[in-house]
Scaffold this active site. Structure first.
Site, PDB file in Angstrom:
ATOM      1  N   GLU A 152     -12.421  -5.803 -66.639  1.00  0.00           N
ATOM      2  CA  GLU A 152     -13.264  -6.968 -66.925  1.00  0.00           C
ATOM      3  C   GLU A 152     -13.753  -7.595 -65.615  1.00  0.00           C
ATOM      4  O   GLU A 152     -13.056  -8.423 -65.025  1.00  0.00           O
ATOM      5  CB  GLU A 152     -12.463  -8.014 -67.715  1.00  0.00           C
ATOM      6  N   GLU A 157      -9.166 -15.337 -66.689  1.00  0.00           N
ATOM      7  CA  GLU A 157      -9.084 -16.792 -66.849  1.00  0.00           C
ATOM      8  C   GLU A 157      -7.652 -17.268 -66.608  1.00  0.00           C
ATOM      9  O   GLU A 157      -7.428 -18.336 -66.041  1.00  0.00           O
ATOM     10  CB  GLU A 157      -9.601 -17.199 -68.234  1.00  0.00           C
ATOM     11  N   SER A 202     -19.476  -9.582 -71.321  1.00  0.00           N
ATOM     12  CA  SER A 202     -20.793  -9.681 -71.957  1.00  0.00           C
ATOM     13  C   SER A 202     -21.155  -8.454 -72.805  1.00  0.00           C
ATOM     14  O   SER A 202     -22.328  -8.067 -72.883  1.00  0.00           O
ATOM     15  CB  SER A 202     -21.885  -9.955 -70.918  1.00  0.00           C
ATOM     16  N   ASN A 209     -11.373 -11.055 -78.155  1.00  0.00           N
ATOM     17  CA  ASN A 209     -10.594 -12.126 -77.534  1.00  0.00           C
ATOM     18  C   ASN A 209     -11.304 -13.436 -77.866  1.00  0.00           C
ATOM     19  O   ASN A 209     -12.348 -13.731 -77.299  1.00  0.00           O
ATOM     20  CB  ASN A 209     -10.539 -11.898 -76.013  1.00  0.00           C
ATOM     21  N   HIS A 225      -5.506 -11.788 -68.216  1.00  0.00           N
ATOM     22  CA  HIS A 225      -6.943 -12.063 -68.302  1.00  0.00           C
ATOM     23  C   HIS A 225      -7.364 -12.862 -67.068  1.00  0.00           C
ATOM     24  O   HIS A 225      -6.599 -13.689 -66.565  1.00  0.00           O
ATOM     25  CB  HIS A 225      -7.257 -12.847 -69.588  1.00  0.00           C
ATOM     26  N   GLY A 240     -18.819 -13.857 -69.872  1.00  0.00           N
ATOM     27  CA  GLY A 240     -19.472 -15.073 -70.347  1.00  0.00           C
ATOM     28  C   GLY A 240     -20.785 -15.386 -69.644  1.00  0.00           C
ATOM     29  O   GLY A 240     -21.313 -16.485 -69.761  1.00  0.00           O
ATOM     30  N   LYS A 259     -10.403 -16.366 -77.251  1.00  0.00           N
ATOM     31  CA  LYS A 259     -10.155 -17.452 -76.278  1.00  0.00           C
ATOM     32  C   LYS A 259      -9.830 -18.732 -77.044  1.00  0.00           C
ATOM     33  O   LYS A 259      -9.165 -18.670 -78.076  1.00  0.00           O
ATOM     34  CB  LYS A 259     -11.347 -17.593 -75.324  1.00  0.00           C
TER      35      LYS A 259
END
Ligand code: 13P
Length: 255
Positions: free
Chosen positions: A169, A99, A214, A11, A97, A175, A13
């Protein structure tokens, strides 16, 4: 890792550019890697370029998107439809996701609509779900994930997981450089499979469950040893071709 074909998905992003796409399609050619499914989800403006480069460079990379509209077409400024994704040969799409849930306010019900829209139009949805730090502390991890899965089941039935993928996730691992331990991840993946099995045991056995948060070239091998981990959804490390290749090779060796 069970006998399901591992899926290693990148991904990107809001990162990457055309030269990175060119590099990836050259590095991931058909001689370089086989036996697993490799997927890159670049920003949407680059999807067509990725599809073209995959052909030009005889690459094994599957092409995906990071989001899709739940609507077919119309006055939805900035949105991208399933027809558009099909026209540029995207065959996977990430939905829900964290985010998108946190920053863009996507609810479990909206994400379920996106999941259904993708599936109904021959694009494989990757349903993301995971808990925040606070939710883990409050012992809500399984509730959060069950809510996201049940929203899909309620809208479109358990059968819809025959052709979909799930990605666990944990938000606290994304991250941050702080991956879930293999045991932590396996416990949640096992929960996901058992939860699906309450509806249909066969569907539960057949669905690929990816871990994301990660994942890197150092921790991937241990994660892939877990029974219910069928691949990874990789952020940062999917932007560096040799790191992503090592992760893919680790998935290959786990077979
Ligand atoms: P990182 O691998 O950078 O933690 O990102 C994970 C992720 O969000 C993939 O969708």
């Amino acid at each position: 890792m069970s006998q399901l074909t591992p899926l290693i998905a990148g991904n990107w992003k809001m990162n990457g550019n055309k030269s990175l796409i060119s590099e990836f399609t050259q590095v991931f050619n058909s001689q370089a890697i086989d036996g697993i499914d490799v997927l890159i989800c670049p920003p949407s403006v680059y999807i067509e370029s990725l599809s073209q480069q995959v052909i030009n460079n005889n690459s094994v990379i599957n092409v995906g998107a990071q989001n899709v509209s739940e609507q077919m077409s119309g006055a939805f400024t900035g949105e991208i439809s399933v027809d558009m994704l099909n026209e540029v040969n995207a065959t996977f799409v990430i939905v829900g996701h964290s985010e998108r849930r946190a920053i863009f306010g996507e609810t479990p019900e909206l994400v379920a609509e996106k999941y259904k829209m993708a599936l109904d139009n021959n694009i494989t949805p990757i349903l993301c779900s995971g808990e925040t730090d606070q939710e883990r502390e409050d012992d809500k991890t399984f509730d959060v994930i069950a809510t996201d899965i049940d929203a899909v089941v309620n809208l479109t039935g358990i059968e819809s997981f025959k052709n979909g993928v799930i990605a666990y996730e944990p938000v606290w691992a994304i991250g941050t450089g702080k991956s879930a331990t293999p045991e932590q991840a396996q416990a949640v993946h096992h929960f996901i499979r058992s939860h699906l099995a309450k509806y249909d045991a066969e569907v539960a056995q057949g669905v690929r469950i990816l871990y994301g948060g990660s994942v890197n070239e150092k921790n991937a091998a241990e994660l892939f040893k877990q029974n219910d981990i069928n691949g990874a959804l990789v952020g940062g490390a999917s932007l560096v071709s040799d790191k992503f290749m090592t992760i893919c090779q680790n998935a290959q060796s786990s077979l």
